[in-house]
Write an enzyme that holds these catalytic residues in place. Structure first.
Site, short mmCIF file in Angstrom:
data_model
loop_
_atom_site.label_atom_id
_atom_site.label_comp_id
_atom_site.label_asym_id
_atom_site.label_seq_id
_atom_site.Cartn_x
_atom_site.Cartn_y
_atom_site.Cartn_z
CD GLU B 76 -14.70 -33.14 30.59
OE1 GLU B 76 -13.77 -34.36 31.23
OE2 GLU B 76 -16.04 -33.21 30.96
CG ASP B 80 -9.26 -27.72 32.52
OD1 ASP B 80 -10.04 -26.75 31.47
OD2 ASP B 80 -9.78 -28.29 34.15
CB SER B 280 -13.93 -26.69 29.62
OG SER B 280 -15.33 -26.41 30.35
CG ASP B 326 -15.87 -4.83 20.19
OD1 ASP B 326 -16.34 -6.23 21.09
OD2 ASP B 326 -15.98 -3.60 19.90
CB VAL B 327 -16.61 -10.90 19.38
CG1 VAL B 327 -17.10 -11.52 18.93
CG2 VAL B 327 -14.42 -11.34 19.94
CG ASP B 352 -20.78 -7.98 23.92
OD1 ASP B 352 -20.43 -9.69 24.19
OD2 ASP B 352 -19.85 -8.43 22.76
#
Lengths: 182, 372
Positions: B76, B80, B280, B326-327, B352
């Protein structure tokens, strides 16, 4: 006493195991969140500096200006310090904004300071934390001066990165999502 | 054609050119790590050697605040650092490492205290961490929310991953299910980042919902004014909504925006690993872009963006819809029960609760945010 976080569930996350109560002399660190009087002004200020339609847009505060806005009142500082000193707690340090105190003390002192608390050790691999499975209380007269006391109940949160390549292997029937990597 | 998401895939999808890299010495960006998640400088260098040839970049984290252990690198932490340095390329990067050195310390609280104690901080903070909202006391939630207000007053942009459980699920007393919001994503004073996938996983194509993308409505924080119109529009126009008993439609709704969250390549412990996914991953991608937009604003004598949400939602009202892709396809997961059958909310036109406003079209977003 008054339970500041009576609604805080105590959940031991998977993988952590209790190993028993710590010695009375074991050093614990508590984080006291002191009440900030200027919260409403702070909310209005954040609205103004973050809204492009406001003449104050982008005119942010320095840390010193922020401290002047939200520093606890002298009454709060006096009440909390008197309470701590009354239990022999002198090893505390503040932050620049003066609204948190980090204090060290033996577990037995912390248990007297916060009636109800009981410090136990939990381990996961090589990692160990000390937490109280029972809720703590504070004297009622301090309720207006403290938001909460940190270091008693919440475990460190695990990060969750998903590996889809492993998902097929680890997903149980009926589960939608895959294996988790801590 | 590609075999997974790398920095060049992200930069191409979001229209970042070779010129979209940092130049100023006084700009910086940060990510925060908890629970002894360490990165290795050697992994960053190898990652950039493998994947960073198409853009100017740095190969080292410039500053570590806190303790960096000597153990193995965490996947992780590597993710990052490597991706905030890929979109926020050539920008000085800090890592806040909050392992909880003391047994009774709460690492997340320790990070908040650091913010309250440092007069000079990076303008952008990417944090991939979250807890179920119902696992935290009201007093704690409200105070942490004030800490985010403090950060906002100082002009810091705080980005949180929206979570990897979709709408989440919780059994309430009585046996019924409700969705389960994630905090701090549900705080009205942070920017929550959701996740998307490529429609065709091997091509740089349009994006669809990543079914894990966290989103929904807070049960604690009321809906802030800045998003009320957008959320109301969604609730009134969605072709299908889960039963209203599953969520609090008057709560703070999240995420605010999204980025790709599926199929990333990461180098950790000197090994390149494919198939890494989760919000993440999308959060540092957005973090680096915000840091780059801050840089352009600083170059023009403007202030950093600070708390992003009011301006993000206003952009849409002002007709800057091209600032985002826009998804509109796909739904995220939720409770496996007879009523919702594992499905939470579905993406739709405009905002959304699965992908927010969508994913950044960098040059258009930059242009919009240079003169909001």
């Amino acid at each position: 006493g008054l339970a500041l976080e009576g609604d805080q569930p105590f959940r031991v996350p998977p993988g952590w195991a209790a190993t028993g109560r710590v010695d009375p002399g074991h050093d614990v660190q508590l984080t006291l969140a002191l009440r900030q009087p200027g919260r409403e002004r702070l909310a209005r200020l954040v609205d103004a500096v973050s809204d492009p339609r406001s003449p104050r847009y982008g005119r942010y505060l320095s840390l010193e200006q922020l401290r002047d806005l939200i520093r606890p009142s002298p009454a709060t500082l006096t009440a909390v310090l008197k309470w701590l000193q009354g239990h022999g707690v002198g090893s505390c340090r503040s932050v620049s904004t003066l609204d948190f105190l980090e204090c060290h003390m033996p577990a037995s002192t912390a248990e007297r300071l916060l009636p109800g608390a009981e410090f136990h050790r939990y381990v996961k691999g090589r990692r160990s934390v000390v937490r109280s499975p029972l809720p703590y209380t504070i004297p009622e007269e301090l309720a207006e001066h403290l938001d909460f006391v940190g270091g008693l109940h919440r475990f460190p949160a695990e990060r969750k990165v998903v590996s889809r390549a492993w998902a097929k292997k680890e997903t149980e029937p009926g589960q939608h999502h895959g294996g988790r990597m801590g | 054609f590609h075999l997974g998401v790398t920095p060049s895939v992200i930069r191409k999808r979001y229209n970042m050119t070779g010129g979209d890299v940092g130049l100023l010495p006084n700009n910086s960006q940060a990510c925060a790590q908890f629970l002894e998640q360490y990165f290795h400088q050697a992994d960053v260098a190898e990652f950039m050697q493998l994947f960073g040839s198409s853009f100017g970049h740095r190969s080292r984290v410039d500053q570590v605040v806190g303790h960096q252990g000597w153990g193995k690198a965490g996947l992780e932490a590597s993710l990052d650092v490597e991706y905030i340095m890929s979109t926020g390329a050539n920008i000085s990067t800090w890592v806040f490492s909050n392992a909880g050195r003391h047994e009774s310390q709460e690492p997340f609280l320790a990070w908040l205290l650091l913010l309250s104690n440092m007069s000079s901080l990076p303008w952008v903070h990417s944090v991939s961490y979250g807890d179920d909202e119902d696992s935290l006391s009201l007093a704690y939630l409200q105070r942490v929310n004030v800490e985010f207000m403090k950060a906002a007053a100082r002009g810091l942009t705080i980005l949180f991953a929206s979570g990897d459980e979709g709408a989440g699920c919780r059994r309430v007393p009585g046996g019924n299910h409700t969705f389960r919001p994630s905090f701090p994503a549900s705080s009205p004073y942070v920017t929550a980042v959701g996740g998307t996938s490529f429609k065709n996983p091997f091509l740089i194509t349009a994006e669809v919902t990543d079914y894990i993308s966290g989103g929904g409505f807070s049960n604690v924080f009321p809906m802030p004014d800045y998003q009320a119109a957008a959320v109301r529009r969604f609730l009134s126009q969605a072709s299908k909504l889960p039963p209203s008993s599953y969520y609090n439609s008057s709560g703070r709704a999240y995420p605010d925006l999204s980025a790709l969250s599926d199929n990333y390549w990461v180098v950790t412990n000197r090994i390149p690993l494919p198939w890494v996914s989760g919000t993440s991953a999308s959060t540092p991608v957005v973090g680096g872009m915000v840091a780059l937009i801050n840089e352009r604003r600083l170059q023009q004598g403007l202030s950093p963006l600070g708390f992003l949400n009011p301006v993000l939602y206003q952009l849409q009202e002002q007709g800057h819809s091209a600032a985002f892709y826009d998804v509109t396809q796909g739904c995220h997961l939720s409770c496996l029960d007879g009523t919702v059958q594992g499905q939470g909310f579905c993406a739709g036109p405009a905002w959304d609760p699965v992908t927010g406003w969508g994913t950044p079209n960098f040059p258009r977003l930059l242009r919009a945010l240079l003169a909001p």
